[in-house]
Design an enzyme around this catalytic site. Sequence first.
Site, PDB file in Angstrom:
ATOM      1  N   ARG A  22      12.043  -6.440   5.478  1.00 25.25           N
ATOM      2  CA  ARG A  22      12.013  -4.986   5.240  1.00 25.25           C
ATOM      3  C   ARG A  22      12.963  -4.257   6.196  1.00 25.25           C
ATOM      4  NH1 ARG A  22       6.441  -1.706   5.331  1.00 25.25           N
ATOM      5  NH2 ARG A  22       6.195  -2.745   7.348  1.00 25.25           N
TER       6      ARG A  22
ATOM      7  N   ARG B  61      -9.797   0.743   8.972  1.00 25.45           N
ATOM      8  CA  ARG B  61      -9.364  -0.635   9.217  1.00 25.45           C
ATOM      9  C   ARG B  61     -10.445  -1.450   9.921  1.00 25.45           C
ATOM     10  NH1 ARG B  61      -3.514   0.357   9.098  1.00 25.45           N
ATOM     11  NH2 ARG B  61      -2.461  -1.635   9.203  1.00 25.45           N
TER      12      ARG B  61
ATOM     13  N   LYS C  98       0.836  -1.214   0.000  1.00 28.78           N
ATOM     14  CA  LYS C  98       0.000   0.000   0.000  1.00 28.78           C
ATOM     15  C   LYS C  98       0.868   1.261   0.000  1.00 28.78           C
ATOM     16  CE  LYS C  98      -2.151  -1.104   3.836  1.00 28.78           C
ATOM     17  NZ  LYS C  98      -1.419  -2.343   4.172  1.00 28.78           N
TER      18      LYS C  98
ATOM     19  N   ARG D 211      -0.553  -9.333  13.095  1.00 32.39           N
ATOM     20  CA  ARG D 211      -1.143  -8.274  12.246  1.00 32.39           C
ATOM     21  C   ARG D 211      -2.026  -8.900  11.174  1.00 32.39           C
ATOM     22  NH1 ARG D 211       4.220  -5.501  10.405  1.00 32.39           N
ATOM     23  NH2 ARG D 211       2.914  -4.166   9.108  1.00 32.39           N
TER      24      ARG D 211
ATOM     25  N   ARG E  50      11.393  -2.321  11.587  1.00 35.95           N
ATOM     26  CA  ARG E  50      10.244  -1.866  12.372  1.00 35.95           C
ATOM     27  C   ARG E  50       9.958  -2.869  13.491  1.00 35.95           C
ATOM     28  NH1 ARG E  50       5.387   0.078   8.396  1.00 35.95           N
ATOM     29  NH2 ARG E  50       4.131  -1.170   9.832  1.00 35.95           N
TER      30      ARG E  50
HETATM   31  P1  AP5 Z   1       4.783  -1.523   1.811  1.00 38.09           P
HETATM   32  O1  AP5 Z   1       4.522  -0.697   0.613  1.00 38.09           O
HETATM   33  O2  AP5 Z   1       5.436  -0.857   2.988  1.00 38.09           O
HETATM   34  O3  AP5 Z   1       3.448  -2.261   2.265  1.00 38.09           O
HETATM   35  P2  AP5 Z   1       2.264  -1.746   3.179  1.00 38.09           P
HETATM   36  O4  AP5 Z   1       1.047  -2.454   2.718  1.00 38.09           O
HETATM   37  O5  AP5 Z   1       2.240  -0.247   3.217  1.00 38.09           O
HETATM   38  O6  AP5 Z   1       2.783  -2.337   4.558  1.00 38.09           O
HETATM   39  P3  AP5 Z   1       2.764  -1.759   6.030  1.00 38.09           P
HETATM   40  O7  AP5 Z   1       3.501  -2.762   6.848  1.00 38.09           O
HETATM   41  O8  AP5 Z   1       3.248  -0.358   6.127  1.00 38.09           O
HETATM   42  O9  AP5 Z   1       1.228  -1.757   6.275  1.00 38.09           O
HETATM   43  P4  AP5 Z   1       0.425  -2.000   7.541  1.00 38.09           P
HETATM   44  O10 AP5 Z   1      -0.941  -1.842   7.024  1.00 38.09           O
HETATM   45  O11 AP5 Z   1       0.620  -3.206   8.342  1.00 38.09           O
HETATM   46  O12 AP5 Z   1       1.051  -0.908   8.504  1.00 38.09           O
HETATM   47  P5  AP5 Z   1       0.629   0.550   8.925  1.00 38.09           P
HETATM   48  O13 AP5 Z   1       1.845   1.350   8.903  1.00 38.09           O
HETATM   49  O14 AP5 Z   1      -0.567   1.023   8.168  1.00 38.09           O
HETATM   50  O15 AP5 Z   1       5.632  -2.794   1.359  1.00 38.09           O
HETATM   51  C1  AP5 Z   1       6.082  -3.748   2.293  1.00 38.09           C
HETATM   52  C2  AP5 Z   1       7.474  -4.260   1.876  1.00 38.09           C
HETATM   53  O16 AP5 Z   1       7.350  -4.922   0.626  1.00 38.09           O
HETATM   54  C3  AP5 Z   1       8.509  -3.141   1.650  1.00 38.09           C
HETATM   55  O17 AP5 Z   1       9.767  -3.632   2.024  1.00 38.09           O
HETATM   56  C4  AP5 Z   1       8.426  -2.881   0.146  1.00 38.09           C
HETATM   57  O18 AP5 Z   1       9.649  -2.354  -0.354  1.00 38.09           O
HETATM   58  C5  AP5 Z   1       8.151  -4.279  -0.379  1.00 38.09           C
HETATM   59  N1  AP5 Z   1       7.362  -4.303  -1.609  1.00 38.09           N
HETATM   60  C6  AP5 Z   1       6.314  -3.525  -1.942  1.00 38.09           C
HETATM   61  N2  AP5 Z   1       5.815  -3.880  -3.133  1.00 38.09           N
HETATM   62  C7  AP5 Z   1       6.563  -4.925  -3.573  1.00 38.09           C
HETATM   63  C8  AP5 Z   1       6.539  -5.747  -4.722  1.00 38.09           C
HETATM   64  N3  AP5 Z   1       5.627  -5.566  -5.703  1.00 38.09           N
HETATM   65  N4  AP5 Z   1       7.451  -6.744  -4.808  1.00 38.09           N
HETATM   66  C9  AP5 Z   1       8.384  -6.959  -3.821  1.00 38.09           C
HETATM   67  N5  AP5 Z   1       8.462  -6.199  -2.711  1.00 38.09           N
HETATM   68  C10 AP5 Z   1       7.553  -5.204  -2.579  1.00 38.09           C
HETATM   69  O19 AP5 Z   1       0.119   0.296  10.420  1.00 38.09           O
HETATM   70  C11 AP5 Z   1       1.019  -0.077  11.454  1.00 38.09           C
HETATM   71  C12 AP5 Z   1       0.246  -0.159  12.776  1.00 38.09           C
HETATM   72  O20 AP5 Z   1      -0.310   1.118  13.103  1.00 38.09           O
HETATM   73  C13 AP5 Z   1      -0.953  -1.114  12.795  1.00 38.09           C
HETATM   74  O21 AP5 Z   1      -0.561  -2.461  13.045  1.00 38.09           O
HETATM   75  C14 AP5 Z   1      -1.780  -0.520  13.941  1.00 38.09           C
HETATM   76  O22 AP5 Z   1      -1.238  -0.853  15.187  1.00 38.09           O
HETATM   77  C15 AP5 Z   1      -1.587   0.967  13.733  1.00 38.09           C
HETATM   78  N6  AP5 Z   1      -2.617   1.548  12.843  1.00 38.09           N
HETATM   79  C16 AP5 Z   1      -2.399   2.156  11.636  1.00 38.09           C
HETATM   80  N7  AP5 Z   1      -3.563   2.553  11.109  1.00 38.09           N
HETATM   81  C17 AP5 Z   1      -4.525   2.188  11.971  1.00 38.09           C
HETATM   82  C18 AP5 Z   1      -5.937   2.287  11.961  1.00 38.09           C
HETATM   83  N8  AP5 Z   1      -6.597   2.856  10.920  1.00 38.09           N
HETATM   84  N9  AP5 Z   1      -6.621   1.788  13.010  1.00 38.09           N
HETATM   85  C19 AP5 Z   1      -5.998   1.230  14.047  1.00 38.09           C
HETATM   86  N10 AP5 Z   1      -4.642   1.067  14.127  1.00 38.09           N
HETATM   87  C20 AP5 Z   1      -3.919   1.556  13.081  1.00 38.09           C
END
Ligand code: AP5
Length: 219
Positions: free
Chosen positions: A127, A88, A13, A171, A160
Site C-alpha cells: 500500500r 477494537r 474497511k 497488528r 505508512r
Molecule cells: P483498506 O481499505 O485501507 O483496509 P483497512 O481495513 O481500512 O486497513 P487499515 O490498515 O487502515 O486498517 P487498520 O485497522 O489496521 O488501521 P487503522 O487505521 O484503523 O485497504 C488496505 C489496502 O488494500 C489498500 O491498499 C487498498 O487499496 C487495498 N484493497 C482494499 N480492498 C481491496 C480489494 N478488494 N482487493 C485488492 N486490494 C484491496 O488503525 C491504525 C492504528 O491506529 C492501529 O494499529 C492502532 O495503533 C491505532 N488505533 C486505531 N483505532 C484504534 C482503536 N479503536 N483502539 C486502539 N488503537 C486504535
Amino acid sequence: MRLILLGPPGSGKGTQAAAVKGRYGIPHISTGDMLREAVAAGTPLGMKVKDIMASGGLVPDEIVGEVVAERLSRPDARKGFLLDGFPRTIHQAEILGAALSARREALDAVVKVNLSDEEVVRRLSGRRTCSACGAPCHAVFSPPRAAGVCDSCGGALKQRDDDKEDVIRNRLSVYHRQTAPLAEWYSKRGLLREVDGGGLVEEVQRRVFAALEAKGPSA
Ligand code: AP5
C-alpha cells in the site's frame, strides 16, 4: 443507520467505508485516520499515541474512547454514522454501548469483513498513499506509472509507518487476540453480518450492501 465495520487490518474497511458513506449519507468515522491526523499535527494526543501506532499496538481504550465520544457529539453524527476501526476491544464496545444508551440510540448492524492473514500482508505491504492528494495505490496490484510518484497529482507516494511487514504481523496478532472476540460479542446481540473480503473491491462492495440490506444477522 448506525454501523460498525469490523475486520483485520487491511481487510478493506476504509475502502468499503467510502462506498457505504456515499450510499447512506452518513459520516465515516475512522479512529485510525483521526489518530494519524493528531500525530501529523503534533498535538498532545498525537505525541502520546505516535510510538504505539508505529509499533502496531493499540492506543489505550480510555484515550480512543474520548476521541470517539467527541466525534459522535458533532451534529453530523446525530443522523447516523459508520465507525471504522472502533471498537477494537470488548471494553471499547462497552464504552460505545454506554455512550449510545445515554443518547437513547442503538446500533443497526456490525459488518465484519473477513480476509486471510496472508492476503492482509500482501495488500498492506504494497500500500502507498500520495502525500499531497491522499490518492491510494498499490506497488504490485496498481503500480504508479513512475516509481514513487502519484499518477493523479505528481505528489510523492509514501508508505505508512505501520505497513512494514514485521509491524503488519504484530497488528494481526493484536487483532486476533483483542479484536476478533468482538465478533462473538456482537453476534450474541444479534448485530453481526459477515462478508468475504476477498476479490475485487466492487465484489466486496456488493456483499457489504447485501449484508446491510438483509433482514437479519448472518452470524
Ligand atoms: P483498506 O481499505 O485501507 O483496509 P483497512 O481495513 O481500512 O486497513 P487499515 O490498515 O487502515 O486498517 P487498520 O485497522 O489496521 O488501521 P487503522 O487505521 O484503523 O485497504 C488496505 C489496502 O488494500 C489498500 O491498499 C487498498 O487499496 C487495498 N484493497 C482494499 N480492498 C481491496 C480489494 N478488494 N482487493 C485488492 N486490494 C484491496 O488503525 C491504525 C492504528 O491506529 C492501529 O494499529 C492502532 O495503533 C491505532 N488505533 C486505531 N483505532 C484504534 C482503536 N479503536 N483502539 C486502539 N488503537 C486504535
